[in-house]
Design a protein around this motif. Structure first.
Motif, PDB file in Angstrom:
ATOM      1  N   SER A 122       0.817  -1.211   0.000  1.00 45.18           N
ATOM      2  CA  SER A 122       0.000   0.000   0.000  1.00 45.18           C
ATOM      3  C   SER A 122       0.852   1.263   0.000  1.00 45.18           C
ATOM      4  CB  SER A 122      -0.907   0.014   1.236  1.00 45.18           C
ATOM      5  OG  SER A 122      -0.117   0.140   2.416  1.00 45.18           O
ATOM      6  N   ASP A 143       1.583  -7.577   1.818  1.00 49.19           N
ATOM      7  CA  ASP A 143       0.214  -7.385   1.338  1.00 49.19           C
ATOM      8  C   ASP A 143      -0.781  -7.079   2.470  1.00 49.19           C
ATOM      9  OD1 ASP A 143      -1.737  -7.372  -0.730  1.00 49.19           O
ATOM     10  OD2 ASP A 143      -2.361  -9.387  -0.137  1.00 49.19           O
ATOM     11  N   SER A 158      -3.302  -5.495   4.952  1.00 51.59           N
ATOM     12  CA  SER A 158      -4.217  -4.361   4.864  1.00 51.59           C
ATOM     13  C   SER A 158      -4.169  -3.609   6.198  1.00 51.59           C
ATOM     14  CB  SER A 158      -5.639  -4.865   4.565  1.00 51.59           C
ATOM     15  OG  SER A 158      -6.525  -3.780   4.542  1.00 51.59           O
TER      16      SER A 158
END
Length: 143
Positions: free
Chosen positions: A10, A131, A133
């Motif tokens: 992100s 990865d 979140s």
């Protein structure tokens, strides 16, 4: 001071403040790795992480499970997890932009498995770890 900094997909940087690594099957005295043994190991890891990091959210990255072509014993087929178990405490900037950056940070304890005993760093961490979140899983805490 952090042990390492991991760059998530992100774009957020998270600091690794504590890391525990162990051999996934180091304590297996009898039997063989199978679904039942692995599920118990994962459950124990999650409970241990929750106890060691009170109040912090804990997240399991579901491990890959391999099924080698070996004789299935009384407990079912052989099921193997990656060789190294990791429990890491991560910190980052506060999630809520209204929080004072000097008084708040976000935190998350993560349980994951990896094939070798190396500290995740930068972009060289396991893909499943990069990865994460963060915005959905982590929580802000006041310092």
């Amino acid at each position: 001071m952090s042990l390492a900094r991991v760059l998530l997909d992100s774009g957020r940087s998270v600091d690794l403040s504590e890391l525990r690594m162990s051999s996934t099957y180091g304590g297996l005295l009898e039997g063989y790795p199978c679904k039942r043994v692995n599920d118990r190991k994962i459950d124990w890891l999650l409970r241990s992480a929750e106890r060691d990091s009170p109040g912090a959210p804990v997240h399991l990255i579901p491990p890959p499970r391999e099924y080698p072509d070996q004789y299935a014993g009384a407990f079912g087929p052989v099921e193997v997890l990656p060789a190294v178990t990791c429990v890491g405490s991560f910190r980052s900037e506060a999630l809520d932009p209204a929080h004072d950056r000097s008084l708040y940070r976000s935190r998350l304890t993560v349980v994951w498995f990896q094939p070798s005993p190396r500290v995740p760093s930068g972009c060289d961490a396991e893909p499943s770890l990069r990865d994460l979140s963060w915005e959905r899983l982590a929580e802000d805490e006041e310092l």
